[in-house]
Motif scaffolding. Structure first.
Motif, PDB file in Angstrom:
ATOM      1  N   SER A 110       2.097   4.217  -6.852  1.00  0.00           N
ATOM      2  CA  SER A 110       1.306   4.169  -5.627  1.00  0.00           C
ATOM      3  C   SER A 110       0.788   2.762  -5.360  1.00  0.00           C
ATOM      4  O   SER A 110       0.815   1.885  -6.226  1.00  0.00           O
ATOM      5  N   ASN A 111       0.300   2.581  -4.137  1.00  0.00           N
ATOM      6  CA  ASN A 111      -0.389   1.353  -3.751  1.00  0.00           C
ATOM      7  C   ASN A 111       0.403   0.096  -4.130  1.00  0.00           C
ATOM      8  O   ASN A 111      -0.101  -0.797  -4.807  1.00  0.00           O
ATOM      9  N   MET A 112       1.639   0.055  -3.673  1.00  0.00           N
ATOM     10  CA  MET A 112       2.509  -1.065  -4.017  1.00  0.00           C
ATOM     11  C   MET A 112       1.990  -2.382  -3.455  1.00  0.00           C
ATOM     12  O   MET A 112       1.384  -2.426  -2.367  1.00  0.00           O
ATOM     13  N   ASP A 113       2.229  -3.443  -4.209  1.00  0.00           N
ATOM     14  CA  ASP A 113       1.766  -4.784  -3.876  1.00  0.00           C
ATOM     15  C   ASP A 113       2.947  -5.743  -4.035  1.00  0.00           C
ATOM     16  O   ASP A 113       3.857  -5.463  -4.812  1.00  0.00           O
ATOM     17  N   PRO A 114       2.918  -6.890  -3.338  1.00  0.00           N
ATOM     18  CA  PRO A 114       4.017  -7.839  -3.517  1.00  0.00           C
ATOM     19  C   PRO A 114       4.292  -8.222  -4.973  1.00  0.00           C
ATOM     20  O   PRO A 114       5.442  -8.515  -5.328  1.00  0.00           O
ATOM     21  N   VAL A 115       3.284  -8.202  -5.850  1.00  0.00           N
ATOM     22  CA  VAL A 115       3.523  -8.532  -7.258  1.00  0.00           C
ATOM     23  C   VAL A 115       4.353  -7.479  -7.973  1.00  0.00           C
ATOM     24  O   VAL A 115       4.815  -7.687  -9.096  1.00  0.00           O
ATOM     25  N   ASP A 116       4.539  -6.320  -7.336  1.00  0.00           N
ATOM     26  CA  ASP A 116       5.378  -5.265  -7.912  1.00  0.00           C
ATOM     27  C   ASP A 116       6.844  -5.453  -7.563  1.00  0.00           C
ATOM     28  O   ASP A 116       7.688  -4.648  -7.972  1.00  0.00           O
ATOM     29  N   THR A 117       7.170  -6.503  -6.836  1.00  0.00           N
ATOM     30  CA  THR A 117       8.565  -6.823  -6.549  1.00  0.00           C
ATOM     31  C   THR A 117       9.295  -7.075  -7.864  1.00  0.00           C
ATOM     32  O   THR A 117       8.897  -7.947  -8.653  1.00  0.00           O
TER      33      THR A 117
ATOM     34  N   PRO B  98      -0.969   1.385 -19.916  1.00  0.00           N
ATOM     35  CA  PRO B  98      -2.384   1.468 -19.518  1.00  0.00           C
ATOM     36  C   PRO B  98      -2.703   0.620 -18.297  1.00  0.00           C
ATOM     37  O   PRO B  98      -3.546   1.002 -17.486  1.00  0.00           O
ATOM     38  N   ALA B  99      -2.016  -0.499 -18.153  1.00  0.00           N
ATOM     39  CA  ALA B  99      -2.296  -1.408 -17.036  1.00  0.00           C
ATOM     40  C   ALA B  99      -1.947  -0.783 -15.694  1.00  0.00           C
ATOM     41  O   ALA B  99      -2.488  -1.188 -14.656  1.00  0.00           O
ATOM     42  N   LEU B 100      -1.023   0.190 -15.701  1.00  0.00           N
ATOM     43  CA  LEU B 100      -0.534   0.760 -14.452  1.00  0.00           C
ATOM     44  C   LEU B 100      -0.734   2.268 -14.384  1.00  0.00           C
ATOM     45  O   LEU B 100      -0.323   2.908 -13.408  1.00  0.00           O
ATOM     46  N   LYS B 101      -1.397   2.823 -15.367  1.00  0.00           N
ATOM     47  CA  LYS B 101      -1.466   4.283 -15.510  1.00  0.00           C
ATOM     48  C   LYS B 101      -2.019   4.974 -14.261  1.00  0.00           C
ATOM     49  O   LYS B 101      -1.543   6.033 -13.860  1.00  0.00           O
ATOM     50  N   SER B 102      -3.009   4.354 -13.641  1.00  0.00           N
ATOM     51  CA  SER B 102      -3.638   4.995 -12.483  1.00  0.00           C
ATOM     52  C   SER B 102      -2.681   5.075 -11.290  1.00  0.00           C
ATOM     53  O   SER B 102      -2.943   5.822 -10.343  1.00  0.00           O
ATOM     54  N   ARG B 103      -1.619   4.314 -11.312  1.00  0.00           N
ATOM     55  CA  ARG B 103      -0.705   4.255 -10.175  1.00  0.00           C
ATOM     56  C   ARG B 103       0.633   4.956 -10.434  1.00  0.00           C
ATOM     57  O   ARG B 103       1.425   5.113  -9.510  1.00  0.00           O
TER      58      ARG B 103
ATOM     59  N   THR C 162       0.813  -1.228   0.000  1.00  0.00           N
ATOM     60  CA  THR C 162       0.000   0.000   0.000  1.00  0.00           C
ATOM     61  C   THR C 162       0.845   1.277   0.000  1.00  0.00           C
ATOM     62  O   THR C 162       0.309   2.348  -0.274  1.00  0.00           O
ATOM     63  N   GLN C 163       2.123   1.177   0.270  1.00  0.00           N
ATOM     64  CA  GLN C 163       2.963   2.382   0.245  1.00  0.00           C
ATOM     65  C   GLN C 163       3.206   2.856  -1.182  1.00  0.00           C
ATOM     66  O   GLN C 163       2.959   2.129  -2.150  1.00  0.00           O
ATOM     67  N   THR C 164       3.696   4.087  -1.278  1.00  0.00           N
ATOM     68  CA  THR C 164       4.069   4.660  -2.572  1.00  0.00           C
ATOM     69  C   THR C 164       5.582   4.564  -2.746  1.00  0.00           C
ATOM     70  O   THR C 164       6.341   4.939  -1.846  1.00  0.00           O
ATOM     71  N   LEU C 165       5.987   4.045  -3.894  1.00  0.00           N
ATOM     72  CA  LEU C 165       7.397   3.928  -4.246  1.00  0.00           C
ATOM     73  C   LEU C 165       7.821   5.162  -5.032  1.00  0.00           C
ATOM     74  O   LEU C 165       7.119   5.586  -5.964  1.00  0.00           O
TER      75      LEU C 165
ATOM     76  N   PHE D 183      16.627  -3.174  -7.315  1.00  0.00           N
ATOM     77  CA  PHE D 183      15.682  -4.232  -6.976  1.00  0.00           C
ATOM     78  C   PHE D 183      14.829  -3.778  -5.809  1.00  0.00           C
ATOM     79  O   PHE D 183      15.352  -3.440  -4.751  1.00  0.00           O
ATOM     80  N   VAL D 184      13.533  -3.767  -6.016  1.00  0.00           N
ATOM     81  CA  VAL D 184      12.586  -3.331  -5.001  1.00  0.00           C
ATOM     82  C   VAL D 184      11.753  -4.521  -4.545  1.00  0.00           C
ATOM     83  O   VAL D 184      11.127  -5.204  -5.370  1.00  0.00           O
ATOM     84  N   THR D 185      11.772  -4.771  -3.256  1.00  0.00           N
ATOM     85  CA  THR D 185      10.953  -5.825  -2.656  1.00  0.00           C
ATOM     86  C   THR D 185       9.755  -5.184  -1.974  1.00  0.00           C
ATOM     87  O   THR D 185       9.898  -4.191  -1.248  1.00  0.00           O
ATOM     88  N   VAL D 186       8.587  -5.739  -2.230  1.00  0.00           N
ATOM     89  CA  VAL D 186       7.367  -5.268  -1.570  1.00  0.00           C
ATOM     90  C   VAL D 186       6.932  -6.341  -0.576  1.00  0.00           C
ATOM     91  O   VAL D 186       6.535  -7.442  -0.963  1.00  0.00           O
ATOM     92  N   SER D 187       7.060  -6.023   0.684  1.00  0.00           N
ATOM     93  CA  SER D 187       6.748  -7.001   1.728  1.00  0.00           C
ATOM     94  C   SER D 187       6.465  -6.289   3.035  1.00  0.00           C
ATOM     95  O   SER D 187       7.048  -5.237   3.317  1.00  0.00           O
ATOM     96  N   SER D 188       5.557  -6.870   3.799  1.00  0.00           N
ATOM     97  CA  SER D 188       5.255  -6.295   5.111  1.00  0.00           C
ATOM     98  C   SER D 188       6.237  -6.803   6.158  1.00  0.00           C
ATOM     99  O   SER D 188       6.212  -6.352   7.294  1.00  0.00           O
TER     100      SER D 188
END
Lengths: 107, 121
Positions: free
Chosen positions: B85-92, B63-68, B15-18, B116-121
């Motif tokens: 915005s609204n980062m998700d683990p699939v954005d790793t 287009p798939a990511l334009k809103s973010r 959910t954070q913004t990168l 390399f960006v890891t998205v994890s809680s």
């Protein structure tokens, strides 16, 4: 969106072999295609753009061909430093897209 | 000598913004014909184009990511910034910036080393 399908996905070859990779576009894209080489842990490197224009400094054993929907990347005599993954990319309509990649490894 | 270098956090929470910065050298961001794009690559996956910004300030997005996504440039600092915005683990993934070239086309002739960006809680 324009889809790019590369074949084969994997290719085993030996030093000195002639290697050809194909990239097929889901619709005609004229000559608007580029090829990149990527080695593990490294960023991609541009090899060819506009389907057949070799980037300055890229060895002449690399060549590109095709237009419309079918394109090829040929390595005339595979060298040890050429074992890598190769990607195609279409260049002129959005979204820009890449092919799925072709990994060339040692036979 | 043209060079690009990405910087930013290597770990973000869902959910954070990168925010990623691309420092460029050897060319000017406001020279006609120049542009910088962002491309990412999830582990073991193919390259995915995200966004591009041109010398005149125009931007284009996946287009798939334009809103973010938001891409901006600061010519005085020779920087291009990408926010997602609204980062998700699939954005790793490894995120690359690259110089765009071409008159009627968009190819990337110089690339940064990637971050390399890891998205994890």
């Amino acid at each position: 969106d324009i889809q790019l399908t590369q074949s084969p996905s994997f290719l085993s070859a030996s030093v000195g072999d002639r290697v050809t990779i194909t990239c097929r576009a889901s619709q005609a894209i004229s000559h608007y295609l580029a090829w990149y080489q990527q080695k593990p842990g490294q960023a991609p490197k541009l090899l060819i753009y506009a389907a057949s224009t070799l980037k300055s400094g890229v060895p002449s054993r690399f060549s590109g061909g095709g237009s419309g929907t079918e394109f090829t990347l040929t390595i005339s005599s595979l060298q040890p430093e050429d074992f890598a993954t190769y990607y195609c990319q279409h260049l002129n309509t959005f979204p820009l897209t890449f092919g799925g990649g072709t990994k060339v490894d040692v036979k | 000598q043209i060079a690009l270098k990405e910087s930013g956090p290597t770990l973000v929470k869902p959910t954070q913004t990168l925010t990623l910065t691309c420092d460029v050298s050897g060319f000017s961001l406001d020279t006609s014909g120049e542009g910088v794009g962002w491309i990412r690559q999830a582990p073991g996956k193919a390259l995915e184009w995200l966004a591009v910004i041109y010398w005149h300030g125009n931007e284009r997005y996946s287009p798939a990511l334009k809103s973010r996504l938001t891409i901006t440039k600061d010519t005085s600092k020779n920087q291009v910034i990408l926010t997602m915005s609204n980062m998700d683990p699939v954005d790793t993934a490894t995120y690359y910036c690259a110089r765009r070239q071409g008159i009627t086309m968009n190819y990337f002739d110089h690339w940064g080393q990637g971050v390399f960006v890891t998205v994890s809680s």
